[in-house]
Design an enzyme around this catalytic site. Structure first.
Site, PDB file in Angstrom:
ATOM      1  N   LYS A 138      20.134 -19.846   4.968  1.00 25.71           N
ATOM      2  CA  LYS A 138      20.885 -19.898   5.879  1.00 25.71           C
ATOM      3  C   LYS A 138      22.534 -19.136   5.237  1.00 25.71           C
ATOM      4  O   LYS A 138      22.552 -19.482   4.060  1.00 25.71           O
ATOM      5  CB  LYS A 138      21.440 -21.398   6.257  1.00 25.71           C
ATOM      6  CG  LYS A 138      20.177 -21.804   7.080  1.00 25.71           C
ATOM      7  CD  LYS A 138      20.082 -21.627   8.420  1.00 25.71           C
ATOM      8  CE  LYS A 138      18.796 -22.223   9.005  1.00 25.71           C
ATOM      9  NZ  LYS A 138      18.623 -21.810  10.589  1.00 25.71           N
ATOM     10  N   LYS A 140      21.689 -17.783   9.226  1.00 24.09           N
ATOM     11  CA  LYS A 140      20.614 -17.239   9.776  1.00 24.09           C
ATOM     12  C   LYS A 140      20.757 -15.761   9.370  1.00 24.09           C
ATOM     13  O   LYS A 140      19.563 -15.065   9.260  1.00 24.09           O
ATOM     14  CB  LYS A 140      20.714 -17.433  11.268  1.00 24.09           C
ATOM     15  CG  LYS A 140      19.532 -17.225  11.899  1.00 24.09           C
ATOM     16  CD  LYS A 140      19.495 -17.844  13.371  1.00 24.09           C
ATOM     17  CE  LYS A 140      19.021 -19.198  13.537  1.00 24.09           C
ATOM     18  NZ  LYS A 140      18.312 -19.570  14.550  1.00 24.09           N
ATOM     19  N   LYS A 164      11.920 -19.011   3.499  1.00 25.74           N
ATOM     20  CA  LYS A 164      11.758 -18.037   4.402  1.00 25.74           C
ATOM     21  C   LYS A 164      12.892 -17.593   5.045  1.00 25.74           C
ATOM     22  O   LYS A 164      14.007 -17.978   4.967  1.00 25.74           O
ATOM     23  CB  LYS A 164      10.812 -18.840   5.731  1.00 25.74           C
ATOM     24  CG  LYS A 164      11.595 -19.812   6.439  1.00 25.74           C
ATOM     25  CD  LYS A 164      10.924 -20.562   7.595  1.00 25.74           C
ATOM     26  CE  LYS A 164      10.863 -19.532   8.785  1.00 25.74           C
ATOM     27  NZ  LYS A 164      12.252 -19.545   9.315  1.00 25.74           N
ATOM     28  N   ASP A 166      15.135 -16.483   8.372  1.00 26.17           N
ATOM     29  CA  ASP A 166      15.116 -17.157   9.449  1.00 26.17           C
ATOM     30  C   ASP A 166      14.563 -16.079  10.527  1.00 26.17           C
ATOM     31  O   ASP A 166      14.405 -14.920  10.296  1.00 26.17           O
ATOM     32  CB  ASP A 166      16.713 -17.500   9.918  1.00 26.17           C
ATOM     33  CG  ASP A 166      16.893 -18.834  10.544  1.00 26.17           C
ATOM     34  OD1 ASP A 166      17.872 -19.427  10.405  1.00 26.17           O
ATOM     35  OD2 ASP A 166      15.804 -19.130  11.102  1.00 26.17           O
ATOM     36  N   GLU A 167      14.273 -16.708  11.784  1.00 20.80           N
ATOM     37  CA  GLU A 167      13.611 -15.970  12.758  1.00 20.80           C
ATOM     38  C   GLU A 167      14.200 -14.711  13.330  1.00 20.80           C
ATOM     39  O   GLU A 167      13.431 -13.689  13.935  1.00 20.80           O
ATOM     40  CB  GLU A 167      13.023 -16.884  13.975  1.00 20.80           C
ATOM     41  CG  GLU A 167      14.261 -17.260  14.794  1.00 20.80           C
ATOM     42  CD  GLU A 167      15.244 -18.416  14.326  1.00 20.80           C
ATOM     43  OE1 GLU A 167      14.731 -18.897  13.307  1.00 20.80           O
ATOM     44  OE2 GLU A 167      16.151 -18.795  14.861  1.00 20.80           O
ATOM     45  N   HIS A 255       6.231 -18.241  12.805  1.00 24.78           N
ATOM     46  CA  HIS A 255       7.255 -18.966  13.607  1.00 24.78           C
ATOM     47  C   HIS A 255       7.123 -18.720  15.002  1.00 24.78           C
ATOM     48  O   HIS A 255       6.242 -18.024  15.582  1.00 24.78           O
ATOM     49  CB  HIS A 255       8.630 -18.249  13.017  1.00 24.78           C
ATOM     50  CG  HIS A 255       9.817 -19.099  13.585  1.00 24.78           C
ATOM     51  ND1 HIS A 255      10.464 -19.400  14.654  1.00 24.78           N
ATOM     52  CD2 HIS A 255      10.751 -19.799  12.856  1.00 24.78           C
ATOM     53  CE1 HIS A 255      11.349 -20.261  14.967  1.00 24.78           C
ATOM     54  NE2 HIS A 255      11.757 -20.362  13.649  1.00 24.78           N
ATOM     55  N   LYS A 295      16.519 -31.516  15.628  1.00 25.99           N
ATOM     56  CA  LYS A 295      17.428 -31.399  16.541  1.00 25.99           C
ATOM     57  C   LYS A 295      16.817 -30.764  17.833  1.00 25.99           C
ATOM     58  O   LYS A 295      17.399 -30.492  18.862  1.00 25.99           O
ATOM     59  CB  LYS A 295      18.218 -30.355  16.196  1.00 25.99           C
ATOM     60  CG  LYS A 295      17.574 -28.909  15.930  1.00 25.99           C
ATOM     61  CD  LYS A 295      18.742 -28.086  15.098  1.00 25.99           C
ATOM     62  CE  LYS A 295      17.990 -26.603  14.856  1.00 25.99           C
ATOM     63  NZ  LYS A 295      18.825 -25.586  14.030  1.00 25.99           N
ATOM     64  N   GLN A 347      10.724 -28.598   6.116  1.00 31.43           N
ATOM     65  CA  GLN A 347      11.334 -27.451   6.200  1.00 31.43           C
ATOM     66  C   GLN A 347      12.837 -27.670   6.666  1.00 31.43           C
ATOM     67  O   GLN A 347      13.119 -28.389   7.923  1.00 31.43           O
ATOM     68  CB  GLN A 347      10.778 -26.295   7.001  1.00 31.43           C
ATOM     69  CG  GLN A 347      11.421 -25.103   6.815  1.00 31.43           C
ATOM     70  CD  GLN A 347      10.724 -23.850   7.564  1.00 31.43           C
ATOM     71  OE1 GLN A 347       9.549 -23.500   6.808  1.00 31.43           O
ATOM     72  NE2 GLN A 347      11.076 -23.529   8.813  1.00 31.43           N
ATOM     73  N   GLY A 349      17.126 -26.190   6.644  1.00 32.03           N
ATOM     74  CA  GLY A 349      18.084 -25.066   6.489  1.00 32.03           C
ATOM     75  C   GLY A 349      19.358 -25.835   6.204  1.00 32.03           C
ATOM     76  O   GLY A 349      19.737 -25.984   5.017  1.00 32.03           O
TER      77      GLY A 349
HETATM   78  C1  CAP Z   1      15.752 -24.657  11.424  1.00 33.06           C
HETATM   79  C2  CAP Z   1      15.570 -23.365  12.084  1.00 33.06           C
HETATM   80  C3  CAP Z   1      14.101 -22.967  12.968  1.00 33.06           C
HETATM   81  C4  CAP Z   1      13.730 -24.383  13.753  1.00 33.06           C
HETATM   82  C5  CAP Z   1      12.837 -23.600  14.846  1.00 33.06           C
HETATM   83  C6  CAP Z   1      16.685 -22.812  13.146  1.00 33.06           C
HETATM   84  O1  CAP Z   1      17.163 -24.654  11.039  1.00 33.06           O
HETATM   85  O2  CAP Z   1      15.511 -22.412  11.076  1.00 33.06           O
HETATM   86  O3  CAP Z   1      14.127 -21.914  13.371  1.00 33.06           O
HETATM   87  O4  CAP Z   1      13.128 -25.070  13.006  1.00 33.06           O
HETATM   88  O5  CAP Z   1      12.662 -24.763  15.702  1.00 33.06           O
HETATM   89  O6  CAP Z   1      16.644 -21.752  13.138  1.00 33.06           O
HETATM   90  O7  CAP Z   1      17.029 -23.686  13.856  1.00 33.06           O
HETATM   91  P1  CAP Z   1      17.764 -26.173  10.723  1.00 33.06           P
HETATM   92  P2  CAP Z   1      10.957 -25.260  15.747  1.00 33.06           P
HETATM   93  O8  CAP Z   1      16.883 -26.701   9.467  1.00 33.06           O
HETATM   94  O9  CAP Z   1      19.201 -25.650   9.934  1.00 33.06           O
HETATM   95  O10 CAP Z   1      17.790 -26.683  11.658  1.00 33.06           O
HETATM   96  O11 CAP Z   1      10.565 -25.491  14.405  1.00 33.06           O
HETATM   97  O12 CAP Z   1      10.905 -26.285  16.744  1.00 33.06           O
HETATM   98  O13 CAP Z   1      10.187 -24.078  16.291  1.00 33.06           O
HETATM   99 MG    MG Z   2      15.397 -20.688  12.311  1.00 34.49          MG
END
Ligand code: CAP
Ligand code: MG
Length: 399
Positions: A138, A140, A164, A166-167, A255, A295, A347, A349
């Protein structure tokens, strides 16, 4: 040969009878259409879909539809989805419809499954039974390759198991992947010389179907020890191609971004369960399942059910490592582990990089929270003589 059985929740539109609707789904996805046609001959009717069961449920009904094995082309996942999750969603006689699950017989289950699975990843990292700690770089997007590598180094010396992308981070101009990857791996090697620990870095290779395998092989040439793919935006076929490629001998972190467009509405769309089943069948070594205390919108039962599906028996396929993620921080570790068990990747961030004393301290706080849980000690009590955990609980609370 055994058939495919799909389970749907549906709510009829207007005065349509549930029996009529369930049959309409079975017809639409096999040999029927909105009216009878003279060309639907006797031998074709052998491929008719069949309503196996129908029962009232909440505001609607749950139907199991049996689809003949022969209408599926073995291993062609896009075609499977065109049947089980195809036109039916648009039928005007349906007010709402949700694919709850779909069970494929072994004859239609692609043979590979995860190359590593839980035990294979544990072997790579030398961990026997403790939960793994993962982090997402982070912010992202936006960091340079050097700064990304510096964050990865801090997470590694803090004791993380998995880092990892981020997506939404792939190969943008501000952080070209061919510069990011080698720098991150270099810093992880530096950390390993200090800690002795191996750390997996899941580089996000999400890209077009025409280039994803080539990019994956190039990343491995450049030293990647793990790959990441956004399976719903890249497509199940991308995962199938990566996991089925003999030259790709590193674990694949999957992801699921975009899933909530389908999974969130409890009455219409596609539940996460069939998606998780396909990801395991196609070879995902790790998959996001959501967090029971995070969240994102989830129910505890839903996340637990996904973990059971990913870790349980499935035609001898290796188990996929569930990844609990989304809004996690050290104060939430106990809730996650109590609900999901120890074969899980926790996991975080923001819950690591947002620690008052920085990334390394954030990882240490997560590890301390896991140690507390494994020792059966409440986090608040354990924090009394574990500074990093105490600082995290002071900032975010203990649940
Ligand atoms: C978490 C995260 C993940 C989410 C995806 C985000 O970051 O990197 O992509 O967990 O949701 O971008 O929100 P944080 P899921 O730890 O800062 O929240 O796992 O439900 O697919
Ligand atoms: Mg993410």
């Amino acid at each position: 040969m055994e058939d495919v059985v799909a389970t749907y929740y549906f709510r009829p539109q207007g005065s349509h009878a549930p029996e009529e609707i369930a049959q309409a789904i079975a017809d639409e996805e096999t040999t029927g259409t909105w009216t009878d046609v003279t060309t639907r001959t006797a031998y074709v009717r052998q491929l008719d879909g069949e309503v196996e069961s129908l029962e009232a449920s909440g505001n609607g009904y749950i139907a199991k539809i049996r689809y003949p094995n022969e209408i599926f082309e073995p291993g062609n996942i896009p075609q499977y989805l065109s049947v089980i999750a195809g036109n039916l969603f648009g039928l005007g006689s349906l007010e709402a419809v949700r694919l709850l699950d779909c069970e494929f017989p072994e004859s239609l289950t692609p043979v590979h499954g995860p190359k590593f699975g839980i035990e294979g990843i544990r072997h790579l990292l030398g961990t026997r039974e403790r939960p793994h700690i993962g982090t997402i770089i982070k912010p992202k997007v936006g960091l340079t390759p050097e700064d990304t590598a510096a964050v990865a180094y801090q997470a590694a010396i803090g004791g993380v198991d998995l880092i990892k992308d981020d997506e939404t981070l792939t190969d943008q101009e501000f952080c070209p992947v061919r510069e990011r990857l080698p720098r991150v791996m270099e810093r992880l090697e530096e950390a390993k010389s200090e800690t002795g620990h191996e750390v997996l870095y899941a580089v996000n290779i999400t890209t077009g179907a025409d280039r994803i395998v080539e990019l994956a092989e190039e990343m491995i040439e450049l030293g990647a020890n793990m790959l990441m793919v956004d399976v719903l935006t890249a497509g199940f076929s991308a995962l199938q191609a990566l996991a089925g490629d003999a030259n790709i001998r590193v674990p694949i972190h999957v992801h699921r971004t975009m899933h909530a467009a389908m999974t969130r509405n409890q009455e219409h769309g596609i539940a996460m369960r069939p998606i998780a089943r396909l990801v395991r069948m196609l070879g995902g070594d790790q998959l996001h399942t959501g967090a029971v205390s995070g969240k994102m919108h989830h129910t505890t039962e839903e996340v637990q059910d996904l973990c059971t599906l990913l870790r349980g028996p499935l035609y001898g396929l290796k188990p996929t490592f569930p990844v609990s993620s989304g809004g996690l921080h050290p104060g939430k570790v106990s809730a996650e582990l109590s609900a999901l068990g120890r074969d899980v990747v926790l996991q975080a961030g923001g819950g690591i990089h947002g620690h008052p004393d920085g990334t390394a301290a954030g990882v240490m706080a997560m590890r301390q929270a896991v140690d507390a849980y494994m020792a059966g000690i409440p986090a608040e009590e354990y924090a009394r003589d574990h500074y990093e955990l105490e600082r995290a609980l002071n900032k975010w609370g203990a649940r």
